[in-house]
Design an enzyme around this catalytic site. Sequence first.
Site, short mmCIF file in Angstrom:
data_model
loop_
_atom_site.label_atom_id
_atom_site.label_comp_id
_atom_site.label_asym_id
_atom_site.label_seq_id
_atom_site.Cartn_x
_atom_site.Cartn_y
_atom_site.Cartn_z
CG ASP A 414 5.45 42.55 39.53
OD1 ASP A 414 5.74 43.46 39.05
OD2 ASP A 414 6.18 41.56 40.01
CG ASP A 630 -42.84 21.51 -2.14
OD1 ASP A 630 -44.10 21.27 -2.66
OD2 ASP A 630 -42.59 21.32 -0.85
CG ASP A 695 -45.01 17.53 -2.48
OD1 ASP A 695 -45.29 17.23 -3.39
OD2 ASP A 695 -45.00 18.42 -1.64
#
Length: 1104
Positions: A414, A630, A695
Amino acid sequence: MATPVRDETRNVIDDNISARIQSKVKTNDTVRQTPSSLRKVSIKDEQVKQYQRNLNRFKTILNGLKAEEEKLSETDDIQMLAEKLLKLGETIDKVENRIVDLVEKIQLLETNENNNILHEHIDATGTYYLFDTLTSTNKRFYPKDCVFDYRTNNVENIPILLNNFKKFIKKYQFDDVFENDIIEIDPRENEILCKIIKEGLGESLDIMNTNTTDIFRIIDGLKNKYRSLHGRDVRIRAWEKVLVDTTCRNSALLMNKLQKLVLMEKWIFSKCCQDCPNLKDYLQEAIMGTLHESLRNSVKQRLYNIPHNVGINHEEFLINTVIETVIDLSPIADDQIENSCMYCKSVFHCSINCKKKPNRELRPDSTNFSKTYYLQGAQRQQQLKSSAKEQKSWNKTQKKSNKVYNSKKLVIIDTGSGVNITNDKTLLHNYEDSNRSTRFFGIGKNSSVSVKGYGYIKIKNGHNNTDNKCLLTYYVPEEESTIISCYDLAKKTKMVLSRKYTRLGNKIIKIKTKIVNGVIHVKMNELIERPSDDSKINAIKPTSSPGFKLNKRSITLEDAHKRMGHTGIQQIENSIKHNHYEESLDLIKEPNEFWCQTCKISKATKRNHYTGSMNNHSTDHEPGSSWCMDIFGPVSSSNADTKRYMLIMVDNNTRYCMTSTHFNKNAETILAQIRKNIQYVETQFDRKVREINSDRGTEFTNDQIEEYFISKGIHHILTSTQDHAANGRAERYIRTIVTDATTLLRQSNLRVKFWEYAVTSATNIRNCLEHKSTGKLPLKAISRQPVTVRLMSFLPFGEKGIIWNHNHKKLKPSGLPSIILCKDPNSYGYKFFIPSKNKIVTSDNYTIPNYTMDGRVRNTQNIYKSHQFSSHNDNEEDQIETVTNLCEALENYEDDNKPITRLEDLFTEEELSQIDSNAKYPSPSNNLEGDLDYVFSDVEESGDYDVESELSTTNTSISTDKNKILSNKDFNSELASTEISISEIDKKGLINTSHIDEDKYDEKVHRIPSIIQEKLVGSKNTIKINDENRISDRIRSKNIGSILNTGLSRCVDITDESITNKDESMHNAKPELIQEQFNKTNHETSFPKEGSIGTKCKIPKYRQ
């Protein structure tokens, strides 16, 4: 006598008053010259005399004030005169108001005497017309504001013209001339409407007499012209040409087509369809007749459920409903693409005999409804009988074809419903009865069905049925068959109907369909999977032996922890608490927290870095105050003059990034760059650096940097050992910048030695892009002063360009092909690489071609590797290897302890002793970066054009003008200008001076790596090394520098400001000591001849 100040004040005020009078008189004259004053209108003499009397009175007062002002003595105050002038200004305003009133009275007299003539009037808004309507009088019509913007030259568009004209009349409150009750209107209104509708008609449209001045006759003429060309057959064919289905997804085109058909019927309906039903029902049947059978039921259901909108017409409401239904159903057909029909060249299949019209036999009423309405008498009855016979015969053929199918084995698809229902309970999985009295309604209110329960239907959606989808389905015993919603099926399983509704499926499965009585059916066993009998499995619950029962036992947490192999405490507690063990256990907890030293030692981990912890830290600092830094490197390269390290500094608050490339990472180099960056931030951005994170590399923990930070009051924060995540922002930015630079080098096909320019370009771009964390541009966020950024100021890295050659000769091209690199931080230009000259220059005189070409033809030829500068080792594999080396350096850049070949591995002890003895003498080439040994000569200048004379004339620029002071940069530029090469010059012939434009000579000069050159250049004695191949072999074996060759292998950046002093002791020494050291080296030194390293050269004196 009046003072000069008083005379000046009087003259200024007098001039201002005279100017105002003259401007007002000119204004009045222009008002008199308007079209309304030039009409034949009788103006009363009293009003004119009153105007002149007021004007003469004003002039008399002005003259009296001037005479009184002249009688004032020198001692009198001028304040009295100012007050009288103020009163005079008030009088001028009153006269102006009276002039305006007089003009309005004159216009009113004009309108009263000529009520039937259309006149133009002017006010502050603009030109307007006065007219009367049936409901109001003296309405104003402004042509500039009331514009009828529809124009047509086609008879087919007459209904649209009349419809827009009707809306225009209603909008501006004219009399509705389309109503049958209105027979006569105001002549002025009639003239305005005639002028408007004639402007809407084109010049080529001859439908009536152009001298017609009656709006009613014009409208009737338009209707008659349209009716004469659109008879009954024409309109029937127009409706039959349109077929609307779910593929008509262009809502604008669909609405335009249907509205045009509706307007065609509305303007001629009353004359041609007198015996037909009313217009509303007729148009509704006509529009429904254009719909496909699969779409018609959905439209009817929507019309039944949605209430009619009172604000619009019934036809507009119906058209909107059709369009909404098409839009809702069109997404289901994902494999359908809206294209023009290949047969009739239309979206709506407008040809009567179009082969692509799906299921033409499904619309018997839609093809003949117009004929039955238009036919009259016996013809109409005969047509109805013939259509009924055709319907009966068609039904018979359908019944014969339906006998093959069994309704119990079929499923209905349908397309107009959103609910799944079935009459077979055995198809449902997990069925449950419904306690509620639920009922479903169809199109009619009396066709309701009751729901007894609900479950799930499994849809086959694969070859092995492993990916089945379930649809909620209601059990309705009253229904005759199983109905599946096409919309729900497409939503859950993506199964759709094909264009001709012959197949249902998706990319995996396809099922054939059969249309029975206009309803789509599929076989049940191909679509639905029935539930199996053994789908429910009852689990066996384990039980203990009834004759055996364990006693309850207590256990401590420490004992349980040791028994379970030092596993987690919480897991042990939960396992005992939830009775997962056969015996009954009572866990005894110690009053203090349990502590297992063995677990703490064996399972020790790093500190966890929580997400966003660094962001919270950065918000506590103002922009530019907290930085993290760094170092990236080393970058592996076979070229000794390639910079190997990159220093990066990132602002934690604004994410502003600063990068720089270096040959080494010793303390002096890094400290000089950090000092330069901090000074740049404080000067250019007006920010104070207070904190720096890094660091524990030796380049950041040396005494020189610590002393500098203490002197500046900067807090230096160091990360823990091997805790790289603590400096994660710098680590992440290194990855971002290096990957950007690698991408730029890869797409531009440049060598790895250009990576420093790619890093500069990537850094500039990242600073001018919005950061996702801050939502701002880093450059604008860090700067205290407002900064403007232009996108078009960035040039594409590695693209081709043309720059202006300032050294070009006459009758020679003035442009040089070049390659775009990056912005020059020390000028307003860009850095360009010139392949033909192997140089990098800065220029702001450039032209960029259209670089948005097809990517398949870009960079197909490596122009940077010309035959002049390429060696036998240069090929595409080397290019890929250089980029790969840069990527590998990114992955392993933390490993800074790579083995470096020492000088002892290359030279003997005798040679090293000679190098050490030469190292104490300062070298003038310490400031030079690269692998070139700069050659000098003291040959006297001569008139012969041979090699020796050319060398002497070239080097005269170094030895002349000894009293001038030369800086390190000037000295280096002179050294660079003396670079010579004589490999291509015929020594026996003459040298043309035109070939010496770039200060380059062709001489076979052997190159020495920069590691050795720093010790050799400016040496006191010559290192006598005759075996050149032996040195080359030694260098190759240790992978240091590049292979010694006789060609030019270095690109000189004549604009590089990074040439800094590598020997700070030399830079800081006193001039007297420097001169003394150079005097020691001011004598000839014999280098090996051609074929060996070096040549005969002489070091010039250091000039004070």
